[in-house]
Design a protein around this motif. Structure first.
Motif, mmCIF file in Angstrom:
data_model
loop_
_atom_site.group_PDB
_atom_site.id
_atom_site.type_symbol
_atom_site.label_atom_id
_atom_site.label_comp_id
_atom_site.label_asym_id
_atom_site.label_seq_id
_atom_site.Cartn_x
_atom_site.Cartn_y
_atom_site.Cartn_z
ATOM 1 N N PRO A 1 0.873 -1.436 -0.609
ATOM 2 C CA PRO A 1 -0.209 0.180 0.133
ATOM 3 C C PRO A 1 1.200 1.050 -0.019
ATOM 4 N N GLN A 2 2.112 1.226 0.676
ATOM 5 C CA GLN A 2 3.004 2.706 1.141
ATOM 6 C C GLN A 2 3.460 2.208 -0.911
ATOM 7 N N GLN A 3 3.428 1.848 -1.518
ATOM 8 C CA GLN A 3 4.078 2.408 -2.717
ATOM 9 C C GLN A 3 3.411 3.016 -3.734
ATOM 10 N N THR A 4 1.874 3.240 -3.117
ATOM 11 C CA THR A 4 1.110 3.752 -4.497
ATOM 12 C C THR A 4 0.616 5.210 -4.107
ATOM 13 N N ILE B 1 -4.622 3.136 -18.326
ATOM 14 C CA ILE B 1 -4.517 3.520 -17.205
ATOM 15 C C ILE B 1 -3.143 4.131 -16.391
ATOM 16 N N VAL B 2 -3.379 5.592 -15.594
ATOM 17 C CA VAL B 2 -2.288 5.614 -15.278
ATOM 18 C C VAL B 2 -1.894 5.073 -13.586
ATOM 19 N N LEU B 3 -0.616 4.793 -13.644
ATOM 20 C CA LEU B 3 -0.559 3.414 -12.963
ATOM 21 C C LEU B 3 0.271 4.312 -11.911
ATOM 22 N N PRO B 4 0.791 3.112 -10.790
ATOM 23 C CA PRO B 4 1.507 4.027 -10.170
ATOM 24 C C PRO B 4 2.979 3.945 -10.292
ATOM 25 N N GLY C 1 -2.128 5.786 -3.274
ATOM 26 C CA GLY C 1 -3.780 6.465 -2.195
ATOM 27 C C GLY C 1 -2.758 5.847 -0.713
ATOM 28 N N LYS C 2 -1.943 4.511 -0.589
ATOM 29 C CA LYS C 2 -1.551 4.632 0.506
ATOM 30 C C LYS C 2 -2.379 2.967 1.272
ATOM 31 N N LYS C 3 -3.119 2.645 0.313
ATOM 32 C CA LYS C 3 -4.368 2.120 1.558
ATOM 33 C C LYS C 3 -4.608 0.414 0.930
ATOM 34 N N TYR C 4 -4.638 0.151 -0.242
ATOM 35 C CA TYR C 4 -4.560 -0.392 -0.828
ATOM 36 C C TYR C 4 -3.156 -1.260 -1.695
ATOM 37 N N PRO C 5 -2.611 -2.696 -1.776
ATOM 38 C CA PRO C 5 -1.690 -2.812 -3.202
ATOM 39 C C PRO C 5 -2.755 -3.142 -4.077
ATOM 40 N N TYR D 1 -8.142 5.610 -16.535
ATOM 41 C CA TYR D 1 -8.598 4.963 -15.528
ATOM 42 C C TYR D 1 -7.125 5.185 -14.685
ATOM 43 N N ALA D 2 -7.387 5.245 -13.334
ATOM 44 C CA ALA D 2 -6.270 5.979 -12.137
ATOM 45 C C ALA D 2 -6.585 5.441 -10.766
ATOM 46 N N GLU D 3 -5.811 5.377 -10.259
ATOM 47 C CA GLU D 3 -6.485 5.458 -9.024
ATOM 48 C C GLU D 3 -6.530 6.224 -7.916
ATOM 49 N N PRO D 4 -7.434 6.278 -6.905
ATOM 50 C CA PRO D 4 -8.591 7.492 -7.079
ATOM 51 C C PRO D 4 -7.855 9.197 -6.845
ATOM 52 N N THR D 5 -6.412 9.083 -5.553
ATOM 53 C CA THR D 5 -5.925 10.404 -5.966
ATOM 54 C C THR D 5 -5.821 11.223 -6.957
ATOM 55 N N MET D 6 -5.009 10.280 -7.658
ATOM 56 C CA MET D 6 -4.682 10.256 -9.082
ATOM 57 C C MET D 6 -6.504 11.042 -10.705
ATOM 58 N N ILE D 7 -6.461 10.827 -10.199
ATOM 59 C CA ILE D 7 -7.951 10.331 -11.560
ATOM 60 C C ILE D 7 -7.804 11.454 -11.753
ATOM 61 N N ASP D 8 -8.907 12.475 -11.014
ATOM 62 C CA ASP D 8 -8.713 14.260 -11.800
ATOM 63 C C ASP D 8 -7.977 14.430 -12.236
#
Ligand code: BES
Ligand code: ZN
Length: 618
Positions: A144-147, A278-281, A149-153, A240-247
């Protein structure tokens, strides 16, 4: 038996094909046997039609487990089906539903282990139950800390060139295409996406079904699993992206719908249905990957001002050059990448203007010059010789920039209109097929050059394809906009304060050219003056920041080190990391390189680790 394509080469006066390691003496004069040396599969004689994948993604064990069922036909009565695997445990296999024996042939360097399963003339289905290993080179498992959002793998794959075999037992050569369907089980909160028709929302079951009904080679198999959101761009494109990146991603990707239309106007219809990305970590090891229906890309292109979107133009262009018309072997890699760089620049030119794209051509030329200086002569031919090597060794600027410049040379000589018509026809007539360099040269002669000896001599194709370095007739653009940059640099080096230099309308390209041609190292005073005026240490543009940190290391400009440390902790893109670690080593900052690398190694992709290991010395 190695994979052999029989390819007819009509008598061509273009050049003598100097690289005929594959010609076999028992063939007729006009027939060249094309071996793909990087697969141990026999899918040239057993027909592999469809893959049905049923897998579970286990983040605790960092393992994929499941079953790959292959629909096959056996018209030549082969006794075994041979598939590629890498660092994988095969638990069992069934043939048409009945338990079967299987044989693992032992590890071959670079290629992994050949899996053999006995089959009968009438065999239709071969199912393989397997688990991935902890050295699966296609997989990057993020804690998770490498993403963001830091919450999910998070998990993503990178299958090109020959790593699909590390997560699916498969015939892993670019010349073998199959359709696929998949059932993927993931932790309930997460979404799964593939190079296939994709969901746009997370479901409650954690089970996702996929279909790819257009045949693709194994290197385009892809999977991403994480806390992922979707935003639509137009009726057939989205991001597509993680929630913190999507906007941020949605803002950056605003013009992607238009980009697809621009590409279609150049070289014919987009044939893959939807185009999403998709924008990845930030750990993603490369800039982008052209997985069909779903481009994978690094977040380092999110600059906030859409200035790095040529990377998306590049991955989009692969849906013609690469995904539609595919290099037959990795030795023909320039047919994928050189065409794509050329096409990418044509898209960018249509969406911006010539003065902008001229700068990209020049920056590419500079990259090519540096690459040629760095490589052995044989590795600077367009036609590569990767026998006994990992195909990743061919991943240099040669196929990209020399390949694109070769096409540009042809364009310059025959005129844009004729060349565009030729390319459009080339994509149409080779759709969903593979092609070798020699087949392309024949096609080029038959359809464009038509034996015009003056033209053929002028192009000097042999020097480009089967010769080293940058041929003498290489086109070189002199971008107008770089002239002003050159004067600005000279003025600065002669003592003009950066504040008095007009950089207002500079794009990323001007900044890169301004910085690349600076003497190395600059003095600390010069570094300070540049930083005070342009805030380069805190630049949100990854291309500019990366180059600045290299200059900072060279000059030992300590004020940039804290920001550089954060950059190195997050970003896994090899293109950015390699020059930075190299600069540290070359300027005798080994201790710095070693301690930073020790801290962040775990954040990097297995392949990035392999390349940085070589630089830092394990
Ligand atoms: N297909 C490549 C990436 C690749 C090639 C991965 C070979 C593994 C083996 C992709 O299209 C690519 O070229 N990416 C570049 C983008 C750039 C040229 C705009 C990258 O990642 O830097
Ligand atoms: Zn590419």
């Amino acid at each position: 038996m190695k994979r052999i394509f029989l390819v007819c080469i009509s008598a061509v006066g273009l050049c003598s094909c100097g690289n005929n390691a594959t010609t076999q003496s028992n063939q007729t004069k006009d027939t060249v046997a094309v071996k793909d040396l990087h697969t141990q599969s026999n899918a040239d004689s057993v027909v592999v039609k469809h893959l049905d994948l049923d897998i579970k993604v286990d983040f605790e064990k960092k393992q994929i487990t499941g079953c790959a069922t292959w629909d096959i036909e056996n018209p030549h009565n082969q006794e075994v089906l041979k598939l590629d695997t890498y660092n994988m445990t095969i638990d069992s296999a069934t043939v048409d539903g009945i338990n079967s024996s299987l044989l693992m042939k032992g590890e071959v360097p670079h290629l992994g282990e050949e899996l053999q399963i006995p089959i009968l003339p009438q065999t239709k289905k071969v199912a393989i139950y397997y688990k991935t290993g902890n050295k699966a080179r296609a997989l990057q498992w993020l804690d998770p800390q490498q993403t963001n959002g830091k919450k999910y793998p998070f998990l993503y794959t990178q299958s090109e060139s020959i790593y699909a075999r590390s997560w699916i037992p498969c015939p892993d050569g670019p010349g073998i295409r199959f359709t696929y369907s998949a059932r993927v089980t993931v932790p309930k909160e997460l979404m799964a996406l593939m190079s296939a028709d994709n969901p746009q929302t997370t479901n409650d079951s954690g089970i996702y079904h996929f279909n790819m009904n257009i045949p693709i080679p194994a290197y385009l198999m892809a999977l991403a699993v994480g806390d992922i959101r979707f935003r639509s761009i137009d009726e057939r494109t989205g991001v597509y992206a993680e929630p913190t990146m999507i906007d941020k991603a949605r803002y950056e990707f605003e013009d992607v719908g238009k980009m697809v239309k621009t590409a279609e106007a150049l070289y014919g219809p987009y044939r893959w249905g939807r185009y999403d990305a998709i924008v990845l970590p930030p750990g993603f090891p490369i800039g982008g990957m052209e997985n069909p229906k779903l481009t994978f890309c690094t977040p380092t292109i999110i600059a906030g001002d859409r200035s790095l979107m040529n990377l998306i133009a590049h991955e989009l262009a692969h849906n013609w050059s690469g995904n539609l018309v595919t290099n037959a072997t990795w030795d023909d890699f320039w047919l994928n990448e050189g065409f794509t760089v050329y096409f990418e620049r044509r898209i960018t030119e249509a969406m911006t203007d010539k003065s902008y794209v001229d700068m990209l051509w020049e920056l590419g030329y500079q990259d090519l010059e540096a690459e040629v200086a760095d490589q052995k002569e044989r590795d600077t031919w367009l036609k590569l010789d990767l026998k006994g090597h990992d195909p990743d060794d061919g991943l240099t600027d040669i196929p990209y920039e020399k390949g694109a410049l070769f096409l540009r040379l042809i364009e310059d000589n025959v005129g844009r209109e004729k060349f565009d018509a030729f390319l459009k026809k080339y994509f149409d007539e080779h759709a969903f097929k593979t092609i070798t360099t020699e087949q392309f040269l024949t096609y080029l002669n038959d359809n464009l050059l038509k034996g015009d000896t003056t033209l053929i001599n002028k192009l000097n194709i042999k020097a480009w394809v089967y010769g080293p370095g940058i041929p003498a007739n290489c086109p070189r653009v002199q971008p107008e906009r770089f002239k002003q940059v050159d004067s600005a640099r000279t003025a600065f080096l002669n003592g003009t304060s950066p504040k008095d230099i007009n950089t207002k309308n500079w794009s990323t390209n001007e900044w890169l050219h301004f910085m690349r041609k600076m003497p190395k190292p600059l003095t600390l005073e010069q570094m300070k003056a540049l930083d005070a005026a342009y805030h380069l240490t805190t630049s949100g543009n990854s291309e500019i920041a990366d180059l600045w940190y290299v200059m900072a290391v060279a000059a030992d400009y300590k004020e940039a080190y804290a920001a550089m440390d954060i950059f190195l902790s997050r970003v896994g893109r090899r293109k950015f990391l390699e020059p930075l670690y190299k600069e540290m080593m070359q300027t005798h900052k080994e201790a710095m390189a070693t301690s930073i690398y020790a801290k962040y190694k775990q954040n990097y992709h297995p392949l990035t680790q392999e390349s940085i290991d070589k630089i830092v010395g394990k």
